[in-house]
Enzyme design. Structure first.
Site, mmCIF file in Angstrom:
data_model
loop_
_atom_site.group_PDB
_atom_site.id
_atom_site.type_symbol
_atom_site.label_atom_id
_atom_site.label_comp_id
_atom_site.label_asym_id
_atom_site.label_seq_id
_atom_site.Cartn_x
_atom_site.Cartn_y
_atom_site.Cartn_z
ATOM 1 N N LYS A 103 42.981 -52.433 14.786
ATOM 2 C CA LYS A 103 42.820 -52.099 16.201
ATOM 3 C C LYS A 103 41.587 -51.208 16.287
ATOM 4 C CE LYS A 103 45.345 -50.355 20.236
ATOM 5 N NZ LYS A 103 44.338 -49.379 20.698
ATOM 6 N N ARG A 124 35.986 -54.265 29.698
ATOM 7 C CA ARG A 124 37.389 -54.340 30.106
ATOM 8 C C ARG A 124 37.618 -53.621 31.430
ATOM 9 N NH1 ARG A 124 42.126 -51.575 30.178
ATOM 10 N NH2 ARG A 124 44.009 -52.749 29.673
ATOM 11 N N CYS A 385 31.401 -15.036 31.782
ATOM 12 C CA CYS A 385 30.922 -15.966 30.764
ATOM 13 C C CYS A 385 30.658 -15.219 29.460
ATOM 14 C CB CYS A 385 29.642 -16.647 31.245
ATOM 15 S SG CYS A 385 28.816 -17.637 29.986
ATOM 16 N N CYS A 410 22.062 -18.709 32.735
ATOM 17 C CA CYS A 410 22.881 -18.525 31.529
ATOM 18 C C CYS A 410 22.163 -19.111 30.312
ATOM 19 C CB CYS A 410 24.233 -19.209 31.698
ATOM 20 S SG CYS A 410 25.282 -19.125 30.222
#
Length: 649
Positions: A103, A124, A385, A410
């Site tokens: 698989k 798919r 942060c 940042c």
């Protein structure tokens, strides 16, 4: 070795020789031997009708699209019911002969062939509607573009990227945050690219696992016959074994031992009844077909203690929670950390410091938390942060909570752009490693690219840092001074404009005559007209230069740069021309140098002669090589080096 296997062998040998010759400037076989093998391959392709996508007889036609169209599958693609128990698998097999195969863990693609040629490829998707990726499928490494069968063929298979290719691609990415998490994610993104040149560079491979329809072909009611027939058509198929309840244990021993050495990702096995009519007569449930079953490896789990939650900022501003726990041995390695992904999963697991947790390796690779046994609860989510101290916010999208840094300056966000800017293909600044950049950013010494060229203001402070001294500073400053003289393509690439690679940067600069002002003012239509630049990339350019802050930072940087003269760029004598170079050269050191010369004049060099070729360069104009034959057949002029140099005069 049958004829299709011989084709694959010849393609591999010839491609290895081409890579050595053109990319590494070395020869592993003579021109005579190469031409002999090439002619043998060409004859076999014509005889069998099998032509692989990576065959040297084919010219790759790269193409970009603005979007991937959606398309409904003619039959829904259901998921498979699954078990982690071998006895459950044995019960499914019952008295039926069954095919057991890997698989594979990639992206499922449905292919349609008509008149012996690849007609369509669709992902798919959600099982009902997928995305059309035909352009990208054409550059899958091992996919036949042409097959001997001329009726309509529909088949399904898995597009995958091997572990070795995954590691090579990640090794070329300097920014840790930019590295891909696993081969499946890389494959999914590669198959769904808008520009199939990117797909080609990722070395995607396709393995067929199911034949849906082949008009007019009888398969003796056997899926094994179907798979063998697909192999005869030139497809690589998933490795399968025919099993019964009596032989299942032997097969399971084989698969469970081999998975440790496989170069491709696999998350289990698939069992499907060989008897086609019997399997189809069983129908399906609302979710699963009844003729197939999946076996998932039972993950080894260990109990340990959660020591802390580490919050890890990324270049996008997302701050990811990472569980740090007492080290345990899993699947042969010691692990001590696992990503928790987001706040929602933390809350679902009720993770608290000191909790007893069960950990495992998903697909035997990625450490994960399976269960929290004590569930003391989430106590604190950082309000600042960890990289910059700026404020954080919790974002909610699709019922999933994630933590973000709100500070646009940042350093974690900026790290990727600075790492790219100083890299070898951009400004190539010696002495500015990612660790050094982090140190300078943490001390507030650099905020934009231009600040790098002003670091002499902090000379004494830098010399006093750990790992630095007089010699380190001198080496760094010399590297910075050397980088001041650069080329416009290096700068354009180094700016980090989304979707702009080294090759695209060169194309744009060449098209606009190495004039930065023209590039800054260009619109989407002008940029889209550049060879290799589609509307998506053009829009990235325009949006970057429309940003006033980007313009300010660029002007600051430009005050320190001097651009080298690109003499060839002004005339572009070979613009729009395509050349093929073969044989030995005399006036150039090697063919790579000649190729660079042609490209500097605006020309293009390819590896095979096609109708799009303008000139073949070969000092032996009378040879019977395959390239000479092809050029004569297509009435393409053959030039010696002398002819070429006279043309340049």
């Amino acid at each position: 070795m049958n004829k299709t296997e011989k084709i694959k062998d010849l393609v591999g040998r010839l491609n290895e020789a081409r890579k050595a010759y053109y990319a590494q400037d070395r020869e592993i076989m003579s021109n005579l031997e190469y031409d002999k093998l090439y002619d043998e391959l060409e004859a076999l392709e014509q005889e069998t009708g099998v032509v692989l996508a990576n065959s040297p007889t084919q010219e790759v036609g790269y193409a970009a699209v603005d979007e991937l169209p959606k398309e409904r599958h003619e039959t829904s693609m259901l998921s498979l019911d699954k078990t982690k128990d071998v006895e459950g698998l044995r019960s499914f097999i019952g008295d039926q002969k069954t095919l057991l195969s890997w698989k594979m863990d990639g992206l499922t693609v449905v292919l349609t062939y008509r008149d012996g040629r690849l007609f369509k490829a669709v992902t798919r998707g959600n099982g009902v509607i997928g995305e059309v990726v035909t352009n990208n499928a054409r550059v899958f490494q091992n996919l036949p573009l042409q097959i001997p069968y001329k009726g309509e063929l529909v088949l399904r298979g898995e597009a995958i990227i091997t572990y070795s290719d995954f590691e090579k691609i990640n090794a070329e990415i300097e920014d840790v945050d930019a590295k891909y998490k696993n081969p499946r994610n890389l494959c999914s993104g590669s198959v769904r690219q808008l520009n199939n040149e990117i797909t080609a560079r990722r070395h995607v491979q396709f393995y067929a696992f199911s034949l849906v329809r082949a008009e007019g072909v009888g398969f003796d009611n056997s899926r094994l016959c179907q798979m063998n027939w697909l192999k005869e058509q030139g497809f690589q198929t998933v490795e399968e074994r025919v099993v019964t309840t009596d032989t299942l244990d032997e097969a399971m021993d084989y698969f469970s031992s081999k998975i440790l050495d496989n170069d491709f990702p696999s998350d289990g096995l698939v069992a499907v009844y060989d008897d086609i009519a019997y399997g189809e007569s069983l129908g399906s449930t609302a979710k699963f077909p009844r003729n197939a079953y999946a076996f998932k490896w039972a993950d080894e789990q260990k109990e340990t203690t959660l020591l802390e939650i580490e919050w890890s900022p990324s270049r996008t501003g997302l701050i990811n929670p990472v569980a740090i726990f007492e080290p345990v041995d899993l699947e042969g390695t010691t692990v001590s950390r696992a990503s928790v992904h987001n706040i929602s999963i933390m809350k679902e697991l009720e993770l608290g410091i000191g909790d007893k947790i069960q950990v495992y390796k998903a697909n035997m690779i990625i450490p994960q938390i399976a269960e929290n046994l004590t569930r003391s609860g989430v106590k604190e989510i950082p309000e600042h942060c960890p990289a910059c101290g700026g404020g954080t916010r919790i974002s909610r999208a699709n019922e999933v909570e994630t933590l973000f840094c709100t500070n646009q300056e940042c350093p974690a966000k900026q790290m990727k752009s600075f790492t790219l800017f100083t890299s070898r293909d951009a400004m190539n600044i010696d002495g500015l490693s990612e660790a050094t950049l982090e140190k300078f950013m943490a001390h507030g010494l650099i905020h934009d690219f231009g600040d790098i060229f002003e670091l002499d203001r902090y000379e004494e402070e830098i010399k006093a840092m750990d790992g630095f001294g007089e010699k380190s500073w001198q080496r760094l400053w010399q590297g910075i001074q050397k980088a001041r003289e650069t080329t416009l393509p290096r700068l354009i690439y180094g700016l980090g404009i989304p979707n702009i690679g080294v090759a695209n940067a060169k194309m744009v600069c060449r098209e606009f005559g190495q004039d930065l002002d023209k590039i800054r003012q260009a619109d989407v239509e002008q940029l889209s007209a550049v060879d290799g630049i589609g509307e998506v990339i053009a829009r990235s350019f325009v949006e970057f230069f429309e940003n006033e802050e980007n313009q300010r930072k660029l002007d600051h940087l430009l005050s320190y740069l001097e651009f080298e003269e690109v003499a060839q760029a002004a005339e572009q004598k070979l613009a729009g021309m395509t050349f093929v170079i073969t044989g030995s050269v005399e006036h150039f050191d090697n063919r790579s140098e000649m190729k660079n010369f042609i490209e500097a004049q605006g020309g293009k060099v390819t590896g095979s002669v096609t109708s799009k070729t303008n000139y073949l360069i070969n000092n032996d104009k009378t040879s019977n090589s395959s390239k000479n034959k092809k050029a004569k057949e297509l009435e393409i002029p053959i030039l010696s080096e002398e002819d070429f140099l006279k043309m340049m005069e």
